[in-house]
Design a protein around this motif. Sequence first.
Motif, PDB file in Angstrom:
ATOM      1  N   GLY A   1       0.829  -1.206   0.000  1.00  0.00           N
ATOM      2  CA  GLY A   1       0.000   0.000   0.000  1.00  0.00           C
ATOM      3  C   GLY A   1       0.862   1.254   0.000  1.00  0.00           C
ATOM      4  O   GLY A   1       1.822   1.368  -0.758  1.00  0.00           O
ATOM      5  N   LEU A   2       0.554   2.179   0.893  1.00  0.00           N
ATOM      6  CA  LEU A   2       1.227   3.484   0.912  1.00  0.00           C
ATOM      7  C   LEU A   2       2.593   3.437   1.593  1.00  0.00           C
ATOM      8  O   LEU A   2       3.279   4.457   1.649  1.00  0.00           O
ATOM      9  CB  LEU A   2       0.333   4.516   1.600  1.00  0.00           C
ATOM     10  N   GLY A   3       2.972   2.293   2.155  1.00  0.00           N
ATOM     11  CA  GLY A   3       4.348   2.103   2.635  1.00  0.00           C
ATOM     12  C   GLY A   3       4.644   2.599   4.041  1.00  0.00           C
ATOM     13  O   GLY A   3       5.814   2.715   4.414  1.00  0.00           O
ATOM     14  N   HIS A   4       3.611   2.878   4.835  1.00  0.00           N
ATOM     15  CA  HIS A   4       3.875   3.434   6.171  1.00  0.00           C
ATOM     16  C   HIS A   4       4.498   2.420   7.133  1.00  0.00           C
ATOM     17  O   HIS A   4       5.341   2.792   7.951  1.00  0.00           O
ATOM     18  CB  HIS A   4       2.586   4.013   6.771  1.00  0.00           C
ATOM     19  N   ASP A   5       4.100   1.160   7.052  1.00  0.00           N
ATOM     20  CA  ASP A   5       4.717   0.155   7.940  1.00  0.00           C
ATOM     21  C   ASP A   5       6.159  -0.113   7.516  1.00  0.00           C
ATOM     22  O   ASP A   5       7.032  -0.287   8.360  1.00  0.00           O
ATOM     23  CB  ASP A   5       3.893  -1.138   7.936  1.00  0.00           C
ATOM     24  N   GLY A   6       6.389  -0.124   6.196  1.00  0.00           N
ATOM     25  CA  GLY A   6       7.758  -0.294   5.698  1.00  0.00           C
ATOM     26  C   GLY A   6       8.651   0.833   6.198  1.00  0.00           C
ATOM     27  O   GLY A   6       9.809   0.603   6.567  1.00  0.00           O
ATOM     28  N   LEU A   7       8.104   2.037   6.245  1.00  0.00           N
ATOM     29  CA  LEU A   7       8.873   3.187   6.729  1.00  0.00           C
ATOM     30  C   LEU A   7       9.313   2.988   8.184  1.00  0.00           C
ATOM     31  O   LEU A   7      10.451   3.302   8.542  1.00  0.00           O
ATOM     32  CB  LEU A   7       8.026   4.465   6.601  1.00  0.00           C
ATOM     33  N   GLU A   8       8.420   2.433   8.998  1.00  0.00           N
ATOM     34  CA  GLU A   8       8.760   2.176  10.407  1.00  0.00           C
ATOM     35  C   GLU A   8       9.970   1.236  10.494  1.00  0.00           C
ATOM     36  O   GLU A   8      10.848   1.410  11.332  1.00  0.00           O
ATOM     37  CB  GLU A   8       7.572   1.552  11.146  1.00  0.00           C
ATOM     38  N   LEU A   9       9.989   0.213   9.615  1.00  0.00           N
ATOM     39  CA  LEU A   9      11.097  -0.750   9.650  1.00  0.00           C
ATOM     40  C   LEU A   9      12.385  -0.139   9.100  1.00  0.00           C
ATOM     41  O   LEU A   9      13.473  -0.440   9.588  1.00  0.00           O
ATOM     42  CB  LEU A   9      10.717  -2.015   8.872  1.00  0.00           C
ATOM     43  N   LEU A  10      12.264   0.725   8.108  1.00  0.00           N
ATOM     44  CA  LEU A  10      13.448   1.436   7.595  1.00  0.00           C
ATOM     45  C   LEU A  10      14.038   2.303   8.704  1.00  0.00           C
ATOM     46  O   LEU A  10      15.247   2.347   8.898  1.00  0.00           O
ATOM     47  CB  LEU A  10      13.063   2.296   6.390  1.00  0.00           C
ATOM     48  N   ARG A  11      13.179   2.957   9.446  1.00  0.00           N
ATOM     49  CA  ARG A  11      13.641   3.801  10.565  1.00  0.00           C
ATOM     50  C   ARG A  11      14.319   2.961  11.644  1.00  0.00           C
ATOM     51  O   ARG A  11      15.160   3.452  12.387  1.00  0.00           O
ATOM     52  CB  ARG A  11      12.451   4.554  11.183  1.00  0.00           C
TER      53      ARG A  11
ATOM     54  N   GLU B   1      11.691   7.671  -0.127  1.00  0.00           N
ATOM     55  CA  GLU B   1      12.743   8.550  -0.670  1.00  0.00           C
ATOM     56  C   GLU B   1      12.771   9.868   0.087  1.00  0.00           C
ATOM     57  O   GLU B   1      13.838  10.372   0.424  1.00  0.00           O
ATOM     58  CB  GLU B   1      12.505   8.785  -2.167  1.00  0.00           C
ATOM     59  N   ALA B   2      11.591  10.395   0.365  1.00  0.00           N
ATOM     60  CA  ALA B   2      11.513  11.688   1.064  1.00  0.00           C
ATOM     61  C   ALA B   2      12.140  11.600   2.454  1.00  0.00           C
ATOM     62  O   ALA B   2      12.643  12.588   2.979  1.00  0.00           O
ATOM     63  CB  ALA B   2      10.053  12.138   1.167  1.00  0.00           C
ATOM     64  N   GLU B   3      12.104  10.410   3.041  1.00  0.00           N
ATOM     65  CA  GLU B   3      12.670  10.225   4.384  1.00  0.00           C
ATOM     66  C   GLU B   3      14.135   9.795   4.328  1.00  0.00           C
ATOM     67  O   GLU B   3      14.728   9.470   5.352  1.00  0.00           O
ATOM     68  CB  GLU B   3      11.857   9.174   5.154  1.00  0.00           C
ATOM     69  N   GLY B   4      14.693   9.739   3.093  1.00  0.00           N
ATOM     70  CA  GLY B   4      16.122   9.455   2.940  1.00  0.00           C
ATOM     71  C   GLY B   4      16.473   7.974   2.921  1.00  0.00           C
ATOM     72  O   GLY B   4      17.612   7.602   3.214  1.00  0.00           O
ATOM     73  N   PHE B   5      15.493   7.111   2.536  1.00  0.00           N
ATOM     74  CA  PHE B   5      15.754   5.665   2.558  1.00  0.00           C
ATOM     75  C   PHE B   5      15.847   5.046   1.165  1.00  0.00           C
ATOM     76  O   PHE B   5      15.553   3.858   0.995  1.00  0.00           O
ATOM     77  CB  PHE B   5      14.669   4.950   3.375  1.00  0.00           C
ATOM     78  N   SER B   6      16.255   5.841   0.159  1.00  0.00           N
ATOM     79  CA  SER B   6      16.336   5.312  -1.221  1.00  0.00           C
ATOM     80  C   SER B   6      17.235   4.085  -1.292  1.00  0.00           C
ATOM     81  O   SER B   6      16.930   3.124  -1.996  1.00  0.00           O
ATOM     82  CB  SER B   6      16.898   6.379  -2.156  1.00  0.00           C
ATOM     83  N   ALA B   7      18.348   4.107  -0.579  1.00  0.00           N
ATOM     84  CA  ALA B   7      19.322   3.017  -0.702  1.00  0.00           C
ATOM     85  C   ALA B   7      18.891   1.775   0.069  1.00  0.00           C
ATOM     86  O   ALA B   7      19.348   0.672  -0.238  1.00  0.00           O
ATOM     87  CB  ALA B   7      20.683   3.483  -0.193  1.00  0.00           C
ATOM     88  N   ALA B   8      18.013   1.923   1.039  1.00  0.00           N
ATOM     89  CA  ALA B   8      17.636   0.778   1.884  1.00  0.00           C
ATOM     90  C   ALA B   8      16.303   0.158   1.473  1.00  0.00           C
ATOM     91  O   ALA B   8      15.869  -0.829   2.063  1.00  0.00           O
ATOM     92  CB  ALA B   8      17.558   1.215   3.348  1.00  0.00           C
ATOM     93  N   SER B   9      15.657   0.731   0.452  1.00  0.00           N
ATOM     94  CA  SER B   9      14.356   0.184   0.045  1.00  0.00           C
ATOM     95  C   SER B   9      14.271   0.061  -1.470  1.00  0.00           C
ATOM     96  O   SER B   9      14.892   0.819  -2.203  1.00  0.00           O
ATOM     97  CB  SER B   9      13.216   1.069   0.562  1.00  0.00           C
ATOM     98  N   THR B  10      13.485  -0.924  -1.902  1.00  0.00           N
ATOM     99  CA  THR B  10      13.204  -1.136  -3.319  1.00  0.00           C
ATOM    100  C   THR B  10      11.716  -1.383  -3.474  1.00  0.00           C
ATOM    101  O   THR B  10      11.103  -2.016  -2.605  1.00  0.00           O
ATOM    102  CB  THR B  10      13.989  -2.357  -3.855  1.00  0.00           C
ATOM    103  N   HIS B  11      11.148  -0.887  -4.554  1.00  0.00           N
ATOM    104  CA  HIS B  11       9.709  -1.010  -4.770  1.00  0.00           C
ATOM    105  C   HIS B  11       9.467  -1.662  -6.117  1.00  0.00           C
ATOM    106  O   HIS B  11       9.992  -1.185  -7.132  1.00  0.00           O
ATOM    107  CB  HIS B  11       9.060   0.373  -4.722  1.00  0.00           C
ATOM    108  N   LEU B  12       8.711  -2.744  -6.121  1.00  0.00           N
ATOM    109  CA  LEU B  12       8.383  -3.340  -7.420  1.00  0.00           C
ATOM    110  C   LEU B  12       6.988  -3.939  -7.441  1.00  0.00           C
ATOM    111  O   LEU B  12       6.475  -4.409  -6.421  1.00  0.00           O
ATOM    112  CB  LEU B  12       9.434  -4.353  -7.855  1.00  0.00           C
ATOM    113  N   LEU B  13       6.400  -3.868  -8.638  1.00  0.00           N
ATOM    114  CA  LEU B  13       5.034  -4.368  -8.815  1.00  0.00           C
ATOM    115  C   LEU B  13       5.058  -5.886  -8.879  1.00  0.00           C
ATOM    116  O   LEU B  13       5.775  -6.470  -9.694  1.00  0.00           O
ATOM    117  CB  LEU B  13       4.445  -3.792 -10.105  1.00  0.00           C
ATOM    118  N   ALA B  14       4.296  -6.516  -7.997  1.00  0.00           N
ATOM    119  CA  ALA B  14       4.263  -7.983  -7.964  1.00  0.00           C
ATOM    120  C   ALA B  14       2.916  -8.449  -7.442  1.00  0.00           C
ATOM    121  O   ALA B  14       2.219  -7.728  -6.720  1.00  0.00           O
ATOM    122  CB  ALA B  14       5.389  -8.508  -7.073  1.00  0.00           C
ATOM    123  N   ASP B  15       2.572  -9.672  -7.820  1.00  0.00           N
ATOM    124  CA  ASP B  15       1.361 -10.325  -7.340  1.00  0.00           C
ATOM    125  C   ASP B  15       1.783 -11.230  -6.175  1.00  0.00           C
ATOM    126  O   ASP B  15       2.669 -12.074  -6.341  1.00  0.00           O
ATOM    127  CB  ASP B  15       0.773 -11.132  -8.504  1.00  0.00           C
TER     128      ASP B  15
END
Length: 321
Positions: free
Chosen positions: A104-114, A137-151
């Motif tokens: 979804g909008l990635g908020h839980d992923g952001l918590e884990l990146l933090r 990206e806005a929170e500075g985690f471009s290098a630690a996260s990847t986003h891809l479309l998958a089922d």
Amino acid sequence: MDISQGILCCPDCKGPLDHTEAGLYCPACTVDYGELDGMWDLVPRDSSALKLSERNHYTGKVDYFLHMHATWNRSPFYRHYHACFLDELRILPHASLILETGCGLGHDGLELLRSGYRVVETDISPGQLAQARCLHEAEGFSAASTHLLADAENLPFASGSFDAAFTVASLHHLPDPLTSLREVRRVLKPGGIFVLGTEPNSWQNYTIYPLGKALLKAARSIAGVPIGGEEMVSEADKLTEGFSRRQLEDLLRNAGFTRIELQPAGYLSAAIFFLSTEISQMVGRDIKLFPLERAVIPLDGALGRLPLLSHYPWHWNAAAS
Ligand SMILES: [Zn+2]
């Protein structure tokens, strides 16, 4: 460096993908996979109508869910139970690689990146996934996260790729949850942790939802308020029946998990949260009952320890390995 490099495979045959000028190519299936908005699109080409409908629904509702999340994220109910399942992952060593399906909008992923983890985020909706990438990206985690479309039922990752995986309020959107759980089990390293967050219990479908809908309809007709809100419910949401304790335990066991712990996620606090959401939609402005939610969370914990009630929370959290 793209952290998914080296672990991507064909979502159908699980064979290796070749890099070509056009993108990625599976020589066994003779299928090309390209990029969409700068993200690999590894959703199988023969996806069902329901999956395509979910893909479009959630892409069209990004602004609505951003608005809703701004409210949810301040709800004590929401924050408490999200922290509960995220803490199941926070036992992992720093920089562990974690997969989220249906991000979804990635908020839980952001918590884990933090918290210092590396996160691979997947979703079937390009709109939601692009928003998640933007947030990270806005929170500075471009290098630690990847986003891809998958089922989530056809994961494009090699077996044994991840230290952990999680999915939040997403399993009930899938036509075949068992296939998805087997896929998650496959891509985990031996002993890897799988965490499930806020999956709906099944009892509401036969009790409170039909009753609530009828009451709301009556209240709206008395108040002369037009009936709305249905357009925000996806096709999969209309079809889902949620999961009983037994169903969820059986699904996880059949998927190959042996250590399975289900945790009740909300009784009174959940009821207050959902009641205030319904009232907000009805009156057209945000009604928040946060102090009340906060006050009953300790009571929810006690209710969850009662033998009979432990089967009937509003939602489930779970950890399995
Ligand atoms: Zn293939």
